[in-house]
Design a protein around this motif. Structure first.
Motif, PDB file in Angstrom:
ATOM      1  N   ILE A  98       0.830  -1.207   0.000  1.00  0.00           N
ATOM      2  CA  ILE A  98       0.000   0.000   0.000  1.00  0.00           C
ATOM      3  C   ILE A  98       0.859   1.248   0.000  1.00  0.00           C
ATOM      4  N   PHE A  99       1.920   1.244   0.796  1.00  0.00           N
ATOM      5  CA  PHE A  99       2.808   2.409   0.850  1.00  0.00           C
ATOM      6  C   PHE A  99       3.444   2.677  -0.512  1.00  0.00           C
ATOM      7  N   ALA A 100       3.994   1.628  -1.137  1.00  0.00           N
ATOM      8  CA  ALA A 100       4.658   1.796  -2.433  1.00  0.00           C
ATOM      9  C   ALA A 100       3.672   2.240  -3.503  1.00  0.00           C
ATOM     10  N   THR A 101       2.486   1.637  -3.510  1.00  0.00           N
ATOM     11  CA  THR A 101       1.484   1.971  -4.523  1.00  0.00           C
ATOM     12  C   THR A 101       1.035   3.419  -4.404  1.00  0.00           C
ATOM     13  N   GLU A 102       0.693   3.843  -3.192  1.00  0.00           N
ATOM     14  CA  GLU A 102       0.199   5.209  -3.008  1.00  0.00           C
ATOM     15  C   GLU A 102       1.296   6.236  -3.267  1.00  0.00           C
ATOM     16  N   ALA A 103       2.526   5.920  -2.869  1.00  0.00           N
ATOM     17  CA  ALA A 103       3.633   6.852  -3.111  1.00  0.00           C
ATOM     18  C   ALA A 103       3.845   7.064  -4.602  1.00  0.00           C
ATOM     19  N   LEU A 104       3.788   5.980  -5.381  1.00  0.00           N
ATOM     20  CA  LEU A 104       3.975   6.094  -6.826  1.00  0.00           C
ATOM     21  C   LEU A 104       2.794   6.802  -7.482  1.00  0.00           C
ATOM     22  N   LYS A 105       1.583   6.540  -7.001  1.00  0.00           N
ATOM     23  CA  LYS A 105       0.410   7.203  -7.566  1.00  0.00           C
ATOM     24  C   LYS A 105       0.527   8.723  -7.458  1.00  0.00           C
ATOM     25  N   PHE A 106       0.923   9.207  -6.287  1.00  0.00           N
ATOM     26  CA  PHE A 106       0.976  10.646  -6.088  1.00  0.00           C
ATOM     27  C   PHE A 106       2.257  11.258  -6.657  1.00  0.00           C
ATOM     28  N   THR A 107       3.280  10.431  -6.868  1.00  0.00           N
ATOM     29  CA  THR A 107       4.507  10.936  -7.493  1.00  0.00           C
ATOM     30  C   THR A 107       4.306  11.164  -8.984  1.00  0.00           C
ATOM     31  N   PHE A 108       3.687  10.208  -9.667  1.00  0.00           N
ATOM     32  CA  PHE A 108       3.522  10.302 -11.123  1.00  0.00           C
ATOM     33  C   PHE A 108       2.201  10.947 -11.529  1.00  0.00           C
ATOM     34  N   ASN A 109       1.120  10.672 -10.790  1.00  0.00           N
ATOM     35  CA  ASN A 109      -0.211  11.221 -11.085  1.00  0.00           C
ATOM     36  C   ASN A 109      -0.543  11.114 -12.574  1.00  0.00           C
ATOM     37  N   GLU A 110      -0.410   9.918 -13.105  1.00  0.00           N
ATOM     38  CA  GLU A 110      -0.716   9.660 -14.512  1.00  0.00           C
ATOM     39  C   GLU A 110      -2.228   9.639 -14.729  1.00  0.00           C
ATOM     40  N   SER A 141      -3.346   6.979 -12.168  1.00  0.00           N
ATOM     41  CA  SER A 141      -3.476   5.701 -12.859  1.00  0.00           C
ATOM     42  C   SER A 141      -2.350   4.730 -12.512  1.00  0.00           C
ATOM     43  N   PHE A 142      -1.142   5.250 -12.373  1.00  0.00           N
ATOM     44  CA  PHE A 142       0.035   4.380 -12.196  1.00  0.00           C
ATOM     45  C   PHE A 142       0.484   4.355 -10.745  1.00  0.00           C
ATOM     46  N   PRO A 143       0.622   3.154 -10.167  1.00  0.00           N
ATOM     47  CA  PRO A 143       0.266   1.816 -10.659  1.00  0.00           C
ATOM     48  C   PRO A 143      -1.148   1.451 -10.228  1.00  0.00           C
ATOM     49  N   GLU A 186      -9.977   1.477 -16.597  1.00  0.00           N
ATOM     50  CA  GLU A 186      -9.512   2.126 -15.372  1.00  0.00           C
ATOM     51  C   GLU A 186      -8.002   2.295 -15.370  1.00  0.00           C
ATOM     52  N   HIS A 187      -7.305   1.414 -16.094  1.00  0.00           N
ATOM     53  CA  HIS A 187      -5.847   1.433 -16.093  1.00  0.00           C
ATOM     54  C   HIS A 187      -5.299   1.017 -17.451  1.00  0.00           C
ATOM     55  N   TYR A 188      -4.027   1.390 -17.668  1.00  0.00           N
ATOM     56  CA  TYR A 188      -3.270   0.892 -18.807  1.00  0.00           C
ATOM     57  C   TYR A 188      -2.584  -0.418 -18.408  1.00  0.00           C
ATOM     58  N   THR A 189      -2.109  -1.153 -19.413  1.00  0.00           N
ATOM     59  CA  THR A 189      -1.455  -2.433 -19.149  1.00  0.00           C
ATOM     60  C   THR A 189      -0.241  -2.259 -18.253  1.00  0.00           C
ATOM     61  N   HIS A 190       0.563  -1.204 -18.478  1.00  0.00           N
ATOM     62  CA  HIS A 190       1.763  -1.039 -17.650  1.00  0.00           C
ATOM     63  C   HIS A 190       1.417  -0.707 -16.206  1.00  0.00           C
TER      64      HIS A 190
END
Length: 211
Positions: A93-105, A114-116, A158-162
């Motif tokens: 959860i920590f890694a996912t949320e950190a990446l979501k708010f870092t990239f905000n795709e 969107s990512f991841p 809801e998401h891309y493949t990557h």
């Protein structure tokens, strides 16, 4: 404006228009059903993982004693099955949320973050825990359900493949301690440590290289 620049501008405008139009197209009933099923199944694998820790338990005596609890024993795997499951989900959860708010795709449907894929990382965290803890007999169906969750996120726009692949990787890695990295110069070790700062305990990471 040159012809080349004008053509590039027209192509860019057309592509942006197509992307917006695709985002506005309502999903078919089949795609909506797939997305709703994926929403529900993301909880099935973690729930099954938790249930198995009660039904099957773990190796006798593993993590039974809480004496001498340290930062290392709390933040690394090797405790009771439920400790390891909770730790894996915390990491995921920590890694996912950190990446979501870092990239905000932007999502395919126009939404944010969107990512991841959080649904996918959540499901694969449970699936890899089941495989690692209880073997392939339980792990194969868990991975099958987790894979469907990832598929549903792409199919429902809801998401891309990557996004889904990254979520799956996060979920899998969250179940493993990556304390050592072997290099040609030696072994790099890293892990949590406790230190005193201004009289108060503080957590940190310690790195060392064994030649």
């Amino acid at each position: 404006m040159s012809k080349a620049r004008r053509a590039s501008a027209i192509m860019l405008t057309a592509l942006l228009g197509i992307r917006a139009a695709v985002a506005d197209v309502p999903l078919s009933d089949a795609r909506e059903d797939t997305g709703e099923l994926g929403d529900a199944l993301q909880y099935v694998v973690p729930a099954a993982a938790l249930a198995l820790t009660w039904i099957l338990g773990g190796p006798a005596g593993r993590g039974a004693s809480t004496m001498g609890m340290t930062a290392d024993s709390v933040l690394h795997l090797g405790g009771t099955p439920r400790h390891d499951l909770a730790l894996a989900f915390g990491r995921s959860i920590f890694a996912t949320e950190a990446l979501k708010f870092t990239f905000n795709e932007k999502r395919p449907n126009g939404g944010d973050h969107s990512f991841p894929s959080g649904h996918t990382s959540f499901a694969f965290t449970g699936a890899e825990f089941i495989r690692k803890e209880y073997g392939g007999w339980w792990g194969v169906p868990a991975y099958g359900i987790a894979s469907y969750v990832g598929f549903s996120r792409v199919r429902s726009h809801e998401h891309y493949t990557h996004d889904v692949l990254a979520g799956a990787l996060i979920g899998i890695l969250a179940n493993h301690d990556l304390r050592e990295v072997h290099t040609r110069h030696g072994t790099l070790n890293f892990g949590p440590t406790a230190a005193a700062m201004d009289g108060s305990p503080a957590m940190g990471l310690q790195f060392s290289l064994d030649f």
